[in-house]
Design a protein around this motif. Structure first.
Motif, PDB file in Angstrom:
ATOM      1  N   PRO A   1       0.795  -1.237   0.000  1.00  0.00           N
ATOM      2  CA  PRO A   1       0.000   0.000   0.000  1.00  0.00           C
ATOM      3  C   PRO A   1       0.826   1.287   0.000  1.00  0.00           C
ATOM      4  N   THR A   2       0.460   2.176  -0.904  1.00  0.00           N
ATOM      5  CA  THR A   2       1.105   3.487  -1.021  1.00  0.00           C
ATOM      6  C   THR A   2       0.025   4.567  -1.020  1.00  0.00           C
ATOM      7  N   GLU A   3       0.469   5.792  -0.927  1.00  0.00           N
ATOM      8  CA  GLU A   3      -0.459   6.921  -0.954  1.00  0.00           C
ATOM      9  C   GLU A   3       0.288   8.146  -1.461  1.00  0.00           C
ATOM     10  N   LYS A   4      -0.459   9.138  -1.861  1.00  0.00           N
ATOM     11  CA  LYS A   4       0.165  10.427  -2.159  1.00  0.00           C
ATOM     12  C   LYS A   4       0.648  11.030  -0.850  1.00  0.00           C
ATOM     13  N   PRO A   5       1.728  11.832  -0.879  1.00  0.00           N
ATOM     14  CA  PRO A   5       2.230  12.424   0.367  1.00  0.00           C
ATOM     15  C   PRO A   5       1.115  13.089   1.160  1.00  0.00           C
ATOM     16  N   THR A   6       1.021  12.707   2.423  1.00  0.00           N
ATOM     17  CA  THR A   6      -0.032  13.175   3.319  1.00  0.00           C
ATOM     18  C   THR A   6       0.596  13.791   4.553  1.00  0.00           C
ATOM     19  N   ASN A   7       0.051  14.877   5.004  1.00  0.00           N
ATOM     20  CA  ASN A   7       0.606  15.573   6.165  1.00  0.00           C
ATOM     21  C   ASN A   7       0.068  14.953   7.456  1.00  0.00           C
ATOM     22  N   HIS A   8       0.633  13.789   7.822  1.00  0.00           N
ATOM     23  CA  HIS A   8       0.218  13.140   9.057  1.00  0.00           C
ATOM     24  C   HIS A   8       0.709  13.967  10.251  1.00  0.00           C
ATOM     25  N   GLN A   9      -0.142  14.154  11.220  1.00  0.00           N
ATOM     26  CA  GLN A   9       0.178  14.970  12.389  1.00  0.00           C
ATOM     27  C   GLN A   9       0.236  14.097  13.650  1.00  0.00           C
TER      28      GLN A   9
END
Length: 277
Positions: free
Chosen positions: A130-138
């Motif tokens: 599983p991959t994703e577009k860059p996400t701003n995880h906080q």
């Protein structure tokens, strides 16, 4: 972590572990012709970007990629969610390039529950994990505490005093051409050449198809250049790929190694230091 390197299969099996933190530590190569556009960029699911060049380097230092003080590193690590019981896996988009720098920085700060993802993002995506577009995880603030290990880092004065020493071997990780002074340095105002009495071992010689060579092969490579078992000092352009050699030495079970943080950028732009060509 009982080893400094993990496979993509291991990471996939442990993705849901509660204390797992995944870092994307990708930086472009200084010699790169083109960067991946933000539209094309993907990351491992739930990864956090670990900004080596800005957040985790001293931007007020005269040379690029200068490591932070222990206190500054501690504060910034806490801000991105690192705690005393965190289990960190770090990777980069080039397979094995900048991720070992993060591994080494945590070793310097006395934190060892960290491993590099062997093969990096190319190996992960090849398995259709599983991959994703860059996400701003906080993430919430962590309670990480730095325990600085000064023996893992060397400065210019240390390297200068080691040139004639029988106790140290200075290993240059740059390309053969840069080591011999036949290729121009990619950074402006940095002279060509090498540190006197240093030996050449380009980091590409311990990496194969984006993966680290085997423990046995790594031990053979290091023993070949260092039959007298001197303490290694690894140097490169600015401390990034020197960390690949430190990482490789650790996999091979070699503990007597350190990284010259300023590396050739500092040596080749500082007046009065000896240079061989």
């Amino acid at each position: 972590m009982n080893k400094p390197v993990v496979s993509v299969e291991w990471l996939f099996r442990n993705l849901d572990s509660q204390n797992l933190i995944i870092f994307d530590a990708t930086i472009p190569k200084v010699t790169a012709k083109k960067e991946v556009s933000s539209d094309e960029k993907q990351q491992i699911k739930d990864a956090i970007f670990f900004d080596i060049q800005k957040t985790f380097s001293d931007e007020n230092a005269p040379f690029s990629n200068t490591v932070l003080s222990a206190k500054a590193f501690e504060e910034k690590a806490q801000q991105i969610g690192i705690s005393k019981d965190s289990c960190i896996v770090v990777y980069d988009d080039l397979g094995i390039y900048s991720s070992p720098r993060v591994w080494w920085m945590f070793q310097l700060m006395g934190f060892t529950n960290i491993a590099v993802l062997d093969g990096g993002f190319p190996a992960w995506s090849s398995k259709n994990y599983p991959t994703e577009k860059p996400t701003n995880h906080q993430p919430k603030k962590g309670d990480f505490i730095a325990n600085y290990q000064s023996e893992k880092i060397k400065y210019t004065a240390d390297v200068l005093s080691s040139i004639e020493s029988d106790s140290f071997l200075i290993v240059d990780v740059r390309s053969k051409g840069r080591f011999l002074g036949t290729e121009l340095e990619p950074r402006k105002d940095v002279k060509g050449g090498r540190i006197p009495n240093s030996v050449s071992l380009p980091y590409s010689e311990i990496v194969e198809n984006n993966f680290m060579k085997s423990e046995k092969d790594l031990r053979s490579v290091f023993n070949k250049i260092n039959p007298k078992n001197k303490d290694f000092i690894f140097s490169c352009g600015s401390g990034i790929t020197a960390s690949v050699l430190a990482f490789g030495a650790e996999i091979a079970g070699i503990k007597n190694h350190s990284v010259y943080d300023g590396s050739w950028t500092e040596w080749g732009s500082t007046e009065g230091l000896p240079i061989e060509k």
